[in-house]
Design a protein around this motif. Structure first.
Motif, PDB file in Angstrom:
ATOM      1  N   CYS A 187       0.875  -1.159   0.000  1.00 24.45           N
ATOM      2  CA  CYS A 187       0.000   0.000   0.000  1.00 24.45           C
ATOM      3  C   CYS A 187       0.922   1.221   0.000  1.00 24.45           C
ATOM      4  O   CYS A 187       1.991   1.195  -0.608  1.00 24.45           O
TER       5      CYS A 187
ATOM      6  N   GLY B  69      -2.329   5.800   0.308  1.00 25.66           N
ATOM      7  CA  GLY B  69      -3.575   5.044   0.350  1.00 25.66           C
ATOM      8  C   GLY B  69      -4.392   5.356   1.588  1.00 25.66           C
ATOM      9  O   GLY B  69      -5.529   4.908   1.725  1.00 25.66           O
TER      10      GLY B  69
ATOM     11  N   LYS C   2      -3.840   3.059  -4.268  1.00 25.54           N
ATOM     12  CA  LYS C   2      -3.336   2.457  -3.034  1.00 25.54           C
ATOM     13  C   LYS C   2      -4.441   2.334  -1.985  1.00 25.54           C
ATOM     14  O   LYS C   2      -4.414   1.417  -1.158  1.00 25.54           O
TER      15      LYS C   2
ATOM     16  N   VAL D   7      -5.929  -0.887  -2.844  1.00 25.84           N
ATOM     17  CA  VAL D   7      -5.130  -2.005  -2.320  1.00 25.84           C
ATOM     18  C   VAL D   7      -5.486  -2.245  -0.852  1.00 25.84           C
ATOM     19  O   VAL D   7      -5.647  -3.389  -0.415  1.00 25.84           O
ATOM     20  N   ARG D   8      -5.627  -1.173  -0.109  1.00 21.82           N
ATOM     21  CA  ARG D   8      -6.001  -1.297   1.311  1.00 21.82           C
ATOM     22  C   ARG D   8      -7.357  -1.987   1.438  1.00 21.82           C
ATOM     23  O   ARG D   8      -7.540  -2.886   2.265  1.00 21.82           O
TER      24      ARG D   8
ATOM     25  N   ALA E   7       2.299   0.246   4.488  1.00 23.07           N
ATOM     26  CA  ALA E   7       2.066   1.562   3.899  1.00 23.07           C
ATOM     27  C   ALA E   7       3.247   2.469   4.204  1.00 23.07           C
ATOM     28  O   ALA E   7       3.227   3.239   5.162  1.00 23.07           O
TER      29      ALA E   7
ATOM     30  N   THR F 287      -3.232  -2.581   7.577  1.00 24.86           N
ATOM     31  CA  THR F 287      -2.273  -1.882   6.733  1.00 24.86           C
ATOM     32  C   THR F 287      -1.389  -1.064   7.659  1.00 24.86           C
ATOM     33  O   THR F 287      -1.847  -0.088   8.262  1.00 24.86           O
TER      34      THR F 287
END
Length: 175
Positions: free
Chosen positions: A56, A60, A74, A77-78, A99, A165
């Motif tokens: 990430c 994000g 991003k 993605v999280r 992250a 994350t």
């Protein structure tokens, strides 16, 4: 399995061509999803549990000027990480992401130069000094910093962690 890929395009959400959205999302979102799916299917088939980890970014978690497509990708993605964690937990498969803030890599240097020009900084180094001044640790991450975090996520030490994350940015964004 670690899905560690990223593309960045600096530009305004209002003015950037949609082809740049596709360019960023094809790798950052679709590529990550394809890795997640392939690893998840194989781990379920093997029946031994597993670890799935995604790249990430602090982008994000918080939008940034001229980074809209990257930030959105991003954030996706999280969300994929959280969703897959809920689907695969019953198979003893954890799904987490990391992250980072800026990391001292060629990818960051190229993106930093582009951002610096668009924001009116004389160069990428000056732009990064501005970032580092915000970080309580006063530096950007090294690839080794990130490798240690990924190693933790891949280890048994994180066996009861899923859908998370983890931010690693020198303290700029404190969750």
């Amino acid at each position: 399995m670690v899905a560690n890929a990223g593309r960045f395009v600096a530009g305004s959400l209002i003015d950037s061509p949609l082809s740049e959205l596709d360019y960023v999302f094809d790798v950052n979102v679709k590529g990550t999803l394809m890795c997640y799916r392939a690893a998840g299917k194989l781990m379920i088939e093997q029946g031994r549990g597993g670890k799935i980890i995604g790249a990430c970014s602090i982008a994000g978690k918080k939008g940034t000027i001229l980074g809209g497509f990257y930030c959105a990708s991003k954030a996706a993605v999280r969300s994929l990480t959280q969703t897959l964690a809920t689907e695969l937990g019953k198979h003893s498969i954890t799904v987490n992401a990391y992250a980072p803030g800026p990391v001292d890599t060629e990818f960051m240097r190229e993106g930093g130069e582009k951002m610096a020009k668009q924001l009116g900084f004389p160069d990428g180094a000056t732009f990064m000094k501005t970032y580092m001044a915000q970080a309580p640790l006063g530096r950007i991450a090294t690839p080794e910093d990130i490798a240690r975090l990924v190693s933790f996520l891949a280890s048994e030490d994180s066996s009861y962690m899923t859908g998370q994350t983890l931010t690693m940015d020198g303290g700029v964004m404190m969750d």
